[in-house]
Scaffold this motif. Structure first.
Motif, PDB file in Angstrom:
ATOM      1  N   THR A 154       0.974  -1.074  -0.075  1.00 25.02           N
ATOM      2  CA  THR A 154      -0.219  -0.065   0.030  1.00 25.02           C
ATOM      3  C   THR A 154       0.793   1.110  -0.035  1.00 25.02           C
ATOM      4  OG1 THR A 154      -1.817  -1.064   1.265  1.00 25.02           O
ATOM      5  CG2 THR A 154      -1.585   1.138   1.374  1.00 25.02           C
ATOM      6  N   SER A 158       2.339   3.268  -3.290  1.00 28.83           N
ATOM      7  CA  SER A 158       1.916   4.884  -3.335  1.00 28.83           C
ATOM      8  C   SER A 158       2.939   5.727  -3.394  1.00 28.83           C
ATOM      9  CB  SER A 158       0.847   5.031  -1.984  1.00 28.83           C
ATOM     10  OG  SER A 158       0.365   6.268  -2.104  1.00 28.83           O
ATOM     11  N   GLN A 170      -2.805  10.957  -7.905  1.00 29.09           N
ATOM     12  CA  GLN A 170      -2.575   9.918  -7.180  1.00 29.09           C
ATOM     13  C   GLN A 170      -3.430   9.659  -5.966  1.00 29.09           C
ATOM     14  OE1 GLN A 170      -0.990  10.020  -3.692  1.00 29.09           O
ATOM     15  NE2 GLN A 170       0.693   8.472  -3.695  1.00 29.09           N
ATOM     16  N   LYS A 174      -6.368   6.679  -5.295  1.00 29.54           N
ATOM     17  CA  LYS A 174      -6.413   6.101  -4.028  1.00 29.54           C
ATOM     18  C   LYS A 174      -7.830   6.089  -3.481  1.00 29.54           C
ATOM     19  CE  LYS A 174      -3.262   6.653  -0.922  1.00 29.54           C
ATOM     20  NZ  LYS A 174      -2.196   7.451   0.047  1.00 29.54           N
ATOM     21  N   CYS A 175      -8.354   7.025  -3.759  1.00 29.80           N
ATOM     22  CA  CYS A 175      -9.854   7.365  -3.252  1.00 29.80           C
ATOM     23  C   CYS A 175     -10.902   6.351  -3.823  1.00 29.80           C
ATOM     24  CB  CYS A 175     -10.481   8.769  -3.474  1.00 29.80           C
ATOM     25  SG  CYS A 175      -9.490  10.033  -2.691  1.00 29.80           S
ATOM     26  N   LYS A 177     -10.958   2.986  -3.879  1.00 28.86           N
ATOM     27  CA  LYS A 177     -11.074   1.922  -2.927  1.00 28.86           C
ATOM     28  C   LYS A 177     -12.348   1.482  -2.292  1.00 28.86           C
ATOM     29  CE  LYS A 177      -8.939   3.409   0.975  1.00 28.86           C
ATOM     30  NZ  LYS A 177      -7.540   3.328   2.098  1.00 28.86           N
ATOM     31  N   ILE A 230      -0.054   2.620  -8.874  1.00 34.35           N
ATOM     32  CA  ILE A 230      -1.022   3.116  -7.726  1.00 34.35           C
ATOM     33  C   ILE A 230      -2.389   2.084  -7.702  1.00 34.35           C
ATOM     34  CG2 ILE A 230      -2.385   4.486  -9.319  1.00 34.35           C
ATOM     35  CD1 ILE A 230      -1.684   5.315  -5.632  1.00 34.35           C
ATOM     36  N   LEU A 234      -3.692   0.284  -4.706  1.00 33.32           N
ATOM     37  CA  LEU A 234      -5.266   0.314  -4.346  1.00 33.32           C
ATOM     38  C   LEU A 234      -5.702  -0.948  -4.077  1.00 33.32           C
ATOM     39  CD1 LEU A 234      -7.781   2.188  -4.440  1.00 33.32           C
ATOM     40  CD2 LEU A 234      -7.851   1.312  -6.934  1.00 33.32           C
ATOM     41  N   ASP A 237      -4.489  -1.998  -0.617  1.00 30.94           N
ATOM     42  CA  ASP A 237      -5.282  -1.034   0.419  1.00 30.94           C
ATOM     43  C   ASP A 237      -6.641  -1.443   0.665  1.00 30.94           C
ATOM     44  OD1 ASP A 237      -5.297   1.030   2.559  1.00 30.94           O
ATOM     45  OD2 ASP A 237      -5.454   2.690   0.886  1.00 30.94           O
ATOM     46  N   LYS A 332      -9.086  12.786   2.100  1.00 25.26           N
ATOM     47  CA  LYS A 332      -8.013  12.817   0.758  1.00 25.26           C
ATOM     48  C   LYS A 332      -8.718  13.943  -0.045  1.00 25.26           C
ATOM     49  CE  LYS A 332      -6.747   8.121   1.066  1.00 25.26           C
ATOM     50  NZ  LYS A 332      -7.164   6.721   0.469  1.00 25.26           N
TER      51      LYS A 332
END
Length: 399
Positions: A154, A158, A170, A174-175, A177, A230, A234, A237, A332
């Motif tokens: 993760t 990242s 980036q 990540k958001c 997920k 990324i 993801l 994560d 985020k």
């Protein structure tokens, strides 16, 4: 006369029997039940009031974050404290992360930054673990090895992706997920989510995808390597939140224990990887030439990240992985806004509309957690109420 003596002897035997029973039951914490039809005894041990329970048993329901016992507060207060901690520390964390990668020549050393970060996290976790009473490791070592591997994936992937993507892009990736977290919750923990949770995940993901498309139109800075990195981060994560939640609830592990063992094992993983790929020496040489901008920022970056992850783990333990992901996703989005304010970037109003979709997703998720307290009117109810009002007005006009 003989009858009187017999009665007297019988009475004495009964009193002696009662005295024996009272003597047996007077022993602290022991209650004996005797069956006349057999010679078996059942002993039930009951701890006396003077005895104190072990710290392990005493802290079954305790959630301690940075020395603060959140179990003493009610649920709304716990949620407010956790969310405030996540936002405050992770906003500073995001600013420092972008600031470090803005140093010229540092972008190829994302894995080394992760190594330094894991080292600081291990030290912080060890210090915090010494401050609590129960220092025993409760979660099995094999579980920590899995969690450490996912944590490395993760954070390492990242951090490394920032060498190929700009920071808002980036963060947007990540958001996204939320849906993998829900899928992981179904397969890993057997959870079932309602329509509000699914709608929240879809709204937030669509809003963030729209943000990504707007960013690619205004300032295209995409790189296939960065997208792959990324995306892998993801996936890791999405799994790690469910694994952490299951392990902490099953074994009642503390936040400091989780941080110490997962990040210290992860430190060994990264150190071994950098040594095998000859990536350690160039990173050390570069950072030794810029100690303040690398190690100094990395210390603050790790400190705020450690405080932030402590609140995230508490959020996971109390409210579950999905709500924790929703809060961190909102954080985020705020990080992206601050990124535009502190670092020069092009802007378009598509960012605003996509941000509103994210806010709608957050509202739907909060609503799904409080459906018994928040009663939204249905379309049928509104139509029925409107029809009754029209009928009332018609009758009043007729009269």
């Amino acid at each position: 006369m003989g009858t009187t003596l017999s009665d007297k002897g019988h009475t004495e035997r009964e009193e002696q029997k009662e005295d024996n029973n009272s003597t047996e039951c007077s022993e602290p914490g022991i209650m004996d039940l005797k069956f006349t039809s057999s010679r078996k005894y059942i002993s039930i041990s009951v701890p006396s009031k003077s005895q104190t329970m072990s710290p392990h048993i005493k802290s079954v329901d305790d959630v301690v974050v940075l020395g603060m016992n959140l179990s003493k507060f009610n649920k709304p207060t716990q949620f407010f404290v956790c969310v405030s901690g996540v936002f405050m520390f992770y906003l500073i964390y995001g600013y420092l992360q972008e600031l470090i990668f803005s140093v010229e020549g540092f972008k190829p050393f994302g894995w080394y930054l992760t190594l330094v970060q894991f080292g600081f996290y291990s030290i912080f976790g060890l210090i915090e673990l010494q401050l609590i009473q129960d220092k025993r490791r409760r979660i099995p070592g094999k579980t920590y090895m899995i969690i450490a591997f996912l944590t490395v994936g993760t954070m390492g992937l990242s951090n490394t992706s920032l060498g190929y993507l700009n920071y808002p892009t980036q963060v947007i990736f990540k958001c996204c997920k939320l849906i993998p977290v829900m899928i992981g919750g179904v397969f890993i923990q057997g959870k079932r989510y309602n329509i509000a949770d699914v709608s929240a995940a879809l709204c937030m993901s669509l809003g963030l995808i729209w943000f990504t498309l707007a960013d690619s139109t205004v300032a295209p800075n995409f790189n296939l390597t960065g997208v792959v990195l990324i995306s892998l981060a993801l996936c890791a994560d999405a799994v790690i939140g469910n694994v952490q939640e299951k392990a902490m609830k099953l074994h009642n592990g503390s936040n400091s224990e989780m941080v110490l063992y997962s990040y210290s094992i992860g430190f060994v993983y990264i150190l071994f990887g950098l040594t095998c790929t000859s990536g350690l020496s160039p990173a050390v040489t570069f950072c030794s030439k810029h100690p303040l901008q690398t190690y100094g920022y990395a210390f603050l970056f790790s400190l705020t990240g450690y405080f932030g992850i402590s609140f995230v783990l508490a959020l996971i333990k109390i409210f579950g992985a999905l709500l924790a992901v929703t809060v961190t996703t909102g954080r985020k989005a705020m990080t992206i806004v601050l990124s535009f304010l502190f670092f020069a970037k092009p802007f378009t109003f598509q960012y605003v509309w996509s941000g509103l979709l994210v806010v709608l997703g957050i509202f739907l998720n909060v609503y799904s957690k409080n459906m018994d307290k928040i009663k939204l009117p249905s379309l049928h109810g509104l139509w029925k109420k409107n029809a009754e009002e029209r009928k009332t007005r018609t009758l009043s006009q007729t009269v």
